[in-house]
Design a protein around this motif. Structure first.
Motif, PDB file in Angstrom:
ATOM      1  N   THR A 181      -5.450 -10.357   4.513  1.00  0.00           N
ATOM      2  CA  THR A 181      -4.313 -10.998   5.176  1.00  0.00           C
ATOM      3  C   THR A 181      -4.624 -12.452   5.496  1.00  0.00           C
ATOM      4  O   THR A 181      -3.796 -13.349   5.273  1.00  0.00           O
ATOM      5  CB  THR A 181      -3.960 -10.251   6.471  1.00  0.00           C
ATOM      6  OG1 THR A 181      -3.787  -8.863   6.185  1.00  0.00           O
ATOM      7  CG2 THR A 181      -2.673 -10.789   7.075  1.00  0.00           C
TER       8      THR A 181
ATOM      9  N   SER B 263      -4.732 -14.623   2.277  1.00  0.00           N
ATOM     10  CA  SER B 263      -3.379 -14.785   1.725  1.00  0.00           C
ATOM     11  C   SER B 263      -2.567 -15.781   2.540  1.00  0.00           C
ATOM     12  O   SER B 263      -1.892 -16.662   1.984  1.00  0.00           O
ATOM     13  CB  SER B 263      -2.664 -13.430   1.681  1.00  0.00           C
ATOM     14  OG  SER B 263      -3.377 -12.504   0.892  1.00  0.00           O
TER      15      SER B 263
ATOM     16  N   TYR C 244       0.426   3.409   8.357  1.00  0.00           N
ATOM     17  CA  TYR C 244       0.476   1.999   7.998  1.00  0.00           C
ATOM     18  C   TYR C 244       0.501   1.094   9.234  1.00  0.00           C
ATOM     19  O   TYR C 244       0.727  -0.114   9.103  1.00  0.00           O
ATOM     20  CB  TYR C 244       1.718   1.715   7.146  1.00  0.00           C
ATOM     21  CG  TYR C 244       1.579   2.110   5.697  1.00  0.00           C
ATOM     22  CD1 TYR C 244       1.465   1.149   4.700  1.00  0.00           C
ATOM     23  CD2 TYR C 244       1.561   3.439   5.319  1.00  0.00           C
ATOM     24  CE1 TYR C 244       1.349   1.506   3.361  1.00  0.00           C
ATOM     25  CE2 TYR C 244       1.440   3.818   3.995  1.00  0.00           C
ATOM     26  CZ  TYR C 244       1.334   2.848   3.017  1.00  0.00           C
ATOM     27  OH  TYR C 244       1.211   3.208   1.699  1.00  0.00           O
TER      28      TYR C 244
ATOM     29  N   GLU D  91      -1.797  -2.100   9.214  1.00  0.00           N
ATOM     30  CA  GLU D  91      -1.327  -3.110   8.261  1.00  0.00           C
ATOM     31  C   GLU D  91      -0.041  -3.779   8.763  1.00  0.00           C
ATOM     32  O   GLU D  91       0.139  -4.995   8.602  1.00  0.00           O
ATOM     33  CB  GLU D  91      -1.100  -2.477   6.888  1.00  0.00           C
ATOM     34  CG  GLU D  91      -2.361  -2.105   6.135  1.00  0.00           C
ATOM     35  CD  GLU D  91      -3.078  -0.878   6.685  1.00  0.00           C
ATOM     36  OE1 GLU D  91      -4.270  -0.704   6.396  1.00  0.00           O
ATOM     37  OE2 GLU D  91      -2.432  -0.082   7.407  1.00  0.00           O
TER      38      GLU D  91
ATOM     39  N   PHE E  73       7.283  -3.715   3.587  1.00  0.00           N
ATOM     40  CA  PHE E  73       6.952  -4.014   2.194  1.00  0.00           C
ATOM     41  C   PHE E  73       5.566  -4.641   2.079  1.00  0.00           C
ATOM     42  O   PHE E  73       4.721  -4.207   1.277  1.00  0.00           O
ATOM     43  CB  PHE E  73       8.014  -4.942   1.603  1.00  0.00           C
ATOM     44  CG  PHE E  73       7.701  -5.432   0.217  1.00  0.00           C
ATOM     45  CD1 PHE E  73       7.805  -4.581  -0.872  1.00  0.00           C
ATOM     46  CD2 PHE E  73       7.283  -6.750   0.009  1.00  0.00           C
ATOM     47  CE1 PHE E  73       7.506  -5.034  -2.159  1.00  0.00           C
ATOM     48  CE2 PHE E  73       6.983  -7.209  -1.263  1.00  0.00           C
ATOM     49  CZ  PHE E  73       7.094  -6.348  -2.353  1.00  0.00           C
ATOM     50  N   PHE E  74       5.310  -5.668   2.878  1.00  0.00           N
ATOM     51  CA  PHE E  74       4.018  -6.347   2.778  1.00  0.00           C
ATOM     52  C   PHE E  74       2.885  -5.501   3.360  1.00  0.00           C
ATOM     53  O   PHE E  74       1.735  -5.623   2.921  1.00  0.00           O
ATOM     54  CB  PHE E  74       4.096  -7.717   3.454  1.00  0.00           C
ATOM     55  CG  PHE E  74       4.802  -8.748   2.628  1.00  0.00           C
ATOM     56  CD1 PHE E  74       4.156  -9.353   1.567  1.00  0.00           C
ATOM     57  CD2 PHE E  74       6.113  -9.090   2.884  1.00  0.00           C
ATOM     58  CE1 PHE E  74       4.801 -10.297   0.775  1.00  0.00           C
ATOM     59  CE2 PHE E  74       6.778 -10.025   2.105  1.00  0.00           C
ATOM     60  CZ  PHE E  74       6.123 -10.635   1.046  1.00  0.00           C
TER      61      PHE E  74
ATOM     62  N   PHE F 245       2.759  -2.292   2.945  1.00  0.00           N
ATOM     63  CA  PHE F 245       2.465  -1.388   1.820  1.00  0.00           C
ATOM     64  C   PHE F 245       1.548  -2.075   0.809  1.00  0.00           C
ATOM     65  O   PHE F 245       0.566  -1.482   0.337  1.00  0.00           O
ATOM     66  CB  PHE F 245       3.769  -0.954   1.148  1.00  0.00           C
ATOM     67  CG  PHE F 245       3.563  -0.148  -0.104  1.00  0.00           C
ATOM     68  CD1 PHE F 245       3.284   1.208  -0.035  1.00  0.00           C
ATOM     69  CD2 PHE F 245       3.634  -0.757  -1.355  1.00  0.00           C
ATOM     70  CE1 PHE F 245       3.077   1.950  -1.195  1.00  0.00           C
ATOM     71  CE2 PHE F 245       3.434  -0.024  -2.507  1.00  0.00           C
ATOM     72  CZ  PHE F 245       3.158   1.338  -2.438  1.00  0.00           C
ATOM     73  N   ILE F 246       1.861  -3.325   0.469  1.00  0.00           N
ATOM     74  CA  ILE F 246       1.025  -4.064  -0.485  1.00  0.00           C
ATOM     75  C   ILE F 246      -0.389  -4.242   0.066  1.00  0.00           C
ATOM     76  O   ILE F 246      -1.389  -4.049  -0.646  1.00  0.00           O
ATOM     77  CB  ILE F 246       1.660  -5.432  -0.802  1.00  0.00           C
ATOM     78  CG1 ILE F 246       2.972  -5.236  -1.561  1.00  0.00           C
ATOM     79  CG2 ILE F 246       0.698  -6.299  -1.613  1.00  0.00           C
ATOM     80  CD1 ILE F 246       3.717  -6.522  -1.831  1.00  0.00           C
ATOM     81  N   LEU F 247      -0.478  -4.615   1.341  1.00  0.00           N
ATOM     82  CA  LEU F 247      -1.784  -4.802   1.974  1.00  0.00           C
ATOM     83  C   LEU F 247      -2.589  -3.513   1.964  1.00  0.00           C
ATOM     84  O   LEU F 247      -3.789  -3.525   1.665  1.00  0.00           O
ATOM     85  CB  LEU F 247      -1.596  -5.309   3.406  1.00  0.00           C
ATOM     86  CG  LEU F 247      -2.862  -5.478   4.248  1.00  0.00           C
ATOM     87  CD1 LEU F 247      -3.826  -6.461   3.598  1.00  0.00           C
ATOM     88  CD2 LEU F 247      -2.503  -5.929   5.664  1.00  0.00           C
TER      89      LEU F 247
ATOM     90  N   TRP G 183      -2.305  -1.027  -0.112  1.00  0.00           N
ATOM     91  CA  TRP G 183      -2.667  -0.708  -1.492  1.00  0.00           C
ATOM     92  C   TRP G 183      -3.879  -1.523  -1.946  1.00  0.00           C
ATOM     93  O   TRP G 183      -4.833  -0.985  -2.503  1.00  0.00           O
ATOM     94  CB  TRP G 183      -1.467  -0.972  -2.395  1.00  0.00           C
ATOM     95  CG  TRP G 183      -1.678  -0.550  -3.813  1.00  0.00           C
ATOM     96  CD1 TRP G 183      -1.514   0.689  -4.345  1.00  0.00           C
ATOM     97  CD2 TRP G 183      -2.100  -1.400  -4.898  1.00  0.00           C
ATOM     98  NE1 TRP G 183      -1.805   0.684  -5.690  1.00  0.00           N
ATOM     99  CE2 TRP G 183      -2.169  -0.588  -6.056  1.00  0.00           C
ATOM    100  CE3 TRP G 183      -2.413  -2.755  -4.990  1.00  0.00           C
ATOM    101  CZ2 TRP G 183      -2.541  -1.098  -7.298  1.00  0.00           C
ATOM    102  CZ3 TRP G 183      -2.792  -3.269  -6.234  1.00  0.00           C
ATOM    103  CH2 TRP G 183      -2.853  -2.443  -7.370  1.00  0.00           C
ATOM    104  N   ILE G 184      -3.842  -2.835  -1.691  1.00  0.00           N
ATOM    105  CA  ILE G 184      -4.943  -3.698  -2.113  1.00  0.00           C
ATOM    106  C   ILE G 184      -6.218  -3.375  -1.340  1.00  0.00           C
ATOM    107  O   ILE G 184      -7.298  -3.229  -1.929  1.00  0.00           O
ATOM    108  CB  ILE G 184      -4.567  -5.182  -1.926  1.00  0.00           C
ATOM    109  CG1 ILE G 184      -3.391  -5.560  -2.818  1.00  0.00           C
ATOM    110  CG2 ILE G 184      -5.769  -6.084  -2.222  1.00  0.00           C
ATOM    111  CD1 ILE G 184      -2.855  -6.960  -2.566  1.00  0.00           C
TER     112      ILE G 184
END
Length: 341
Positions: free
Chosen positions: A93, A96, A277, A280, A319-320, A322-324, A326-327
């Motif tokens: 985070t 980014s 989540y 995150e 949404f972000f 979820f991406i965080l 996942w990565i």
């Protein structure tokens, strides 16, 4: 190990409180609403939803750790698992957002205080920069994780010792912690970054998770009216504000606990998902609010549009997050394989 569903519900309610507070605050700082119109959304003389949400989060952190570790506790595995789980998403985070800030400002340093020495990057490396900066020290903080993350990391470092003391004598542990909390009154350090105060929330949560996560049915006759009183009371209680937050947070947790039988009967996939989540979501929510709220100002036309903005920001945050997740999950899996060989 049986999952405690009302812990999940409390976690979701708390981060909704905090996200909504930060969005409303950003609207005020953007000069869209005067303070007298903003305050009724989140605060009265006895209650502040953000402070309540934070207190509940610290209680849940202690409760979750005490409940999940149980009798099988390996200190090395605890530190390894906990800090990888915390710091890897934080690093992703931070990097980014740093790239975003550098790209939008055209500079790699202009958004940091000019007095910040290079060696203070170590605070960022340990996830402590924002907590340190709240004590008047210039750091490379980008606001990721806020002061909350640094305070929580310190409490995680202390957890093995706190757990040992709690298991030795839970009653004495509670009495001693309460005495330290009360003797420190009136909390000379600002309450929102005071480690002793947040540590007491954490300790209460540990006792909740270790001893019994259920409460006697008759306690509802005290806890539920207390919660209602704090939210709608027409007069100010004559005690320190932090004590009000503590009482409300405990009463709020007890009140929600009575929903556990109902929650266990339902298959609440959305609740499970949001709870998994939550960390995150916590890391990315400030960034989304910082970016979207000022950009939406020309399109806001009253309280209904604020509600729409809140819903939109929740979608972006999800949404972000979820991406965080996942990565960071793949990074953690990679590190786990490397350290296992």
């Amino acid at each position: 190990m049986k999952r405690i569903r009302y812990f999940d519900l409390l976690r979701c309610i708390s981060f909704c409180f905090i996200i909504f507070y930060h969005m409303i605050s950003q609207l005020y700082f953007s000069r869209l609403f005067p303070l007298d119109k903003v305050l009724p959304f989140y605060e009265n003389d006895n209650m502040n939803i953000a402070m309540l949400g934070v207190a509940v989060f610290f209680i849940l952190s202690g409760a979750g750790l005490a409940y999940s570790t149980g009798e099988n506790f390996d200190i090395r595995r605890f530190y390894k698992k906990r800090f990888i789980r915390i710091l890897i998403p934080f690093y992703i985070t931070y990097i980014s957002y740093f790239i975003y800030k550098a790209g939008t400002t055209g500079s790699f340093t202009s958004f940091f205080p000019p007095e910040t020495s290079a060696w203070k990057i170590i605070f960022t490396f340990f996830g402590m920069d924002e907590w340190i900066s709240q004590h008047g020290i210039h750091t490379f903080s980008l606001g990721i994780g806020e002061w909350f993350l640094g305070a929580l990391i310190i409490l995680y470092l202390l957890f093995p010792l706190l757990r040992f003391l709690m298991k030795k004598n839970p009653c004495l542990f509670f009495i001693g912690s309460t005495c330290i909390y009360l003797l420190y009154y009136p909390f000379h350090t600002p309450v929102h970054v005071n480690l002793l105060i947040k540590g007491y929330d954490f300790v209460l949560g540990m006792l909740l998770g270790y001893t019994n996560h259920k409460f006697r049915p008759q306690w509802a006759f005290l806890s539920v009216p207390l919660v209602i009183f704090f939210f709608v009371s027409p007069f100010r209680l004559g005690i320190h504000y932090e004590l009000k937050v503590e009482i409300l947070a405990v009463a709020f947790c007890i009140s929600i606990s009575y929903l556990e039988p109902i929650l266990q009967k339902k298959e609440l996939k959305l609740l499970d998902l949001l709870s998994r989540y939550s960390y995150e979501i916590f890391l990315v929510h400030h960034i989304i609010i910082y970016i979207l709220t000022p950009a939406s100002i020309p399109y806001l036309r009253g309280s209904w549009s604020v509600s729409i903005l809140f819903a939109v920001e929740l979608v972006f945050i999800a949404f972000f997050a979820f991406i965080l997740k996942w990565i960071s999950g793949r990074c953690i899996a990679f590190l786990s394989r490397r350290t296992a060989t």
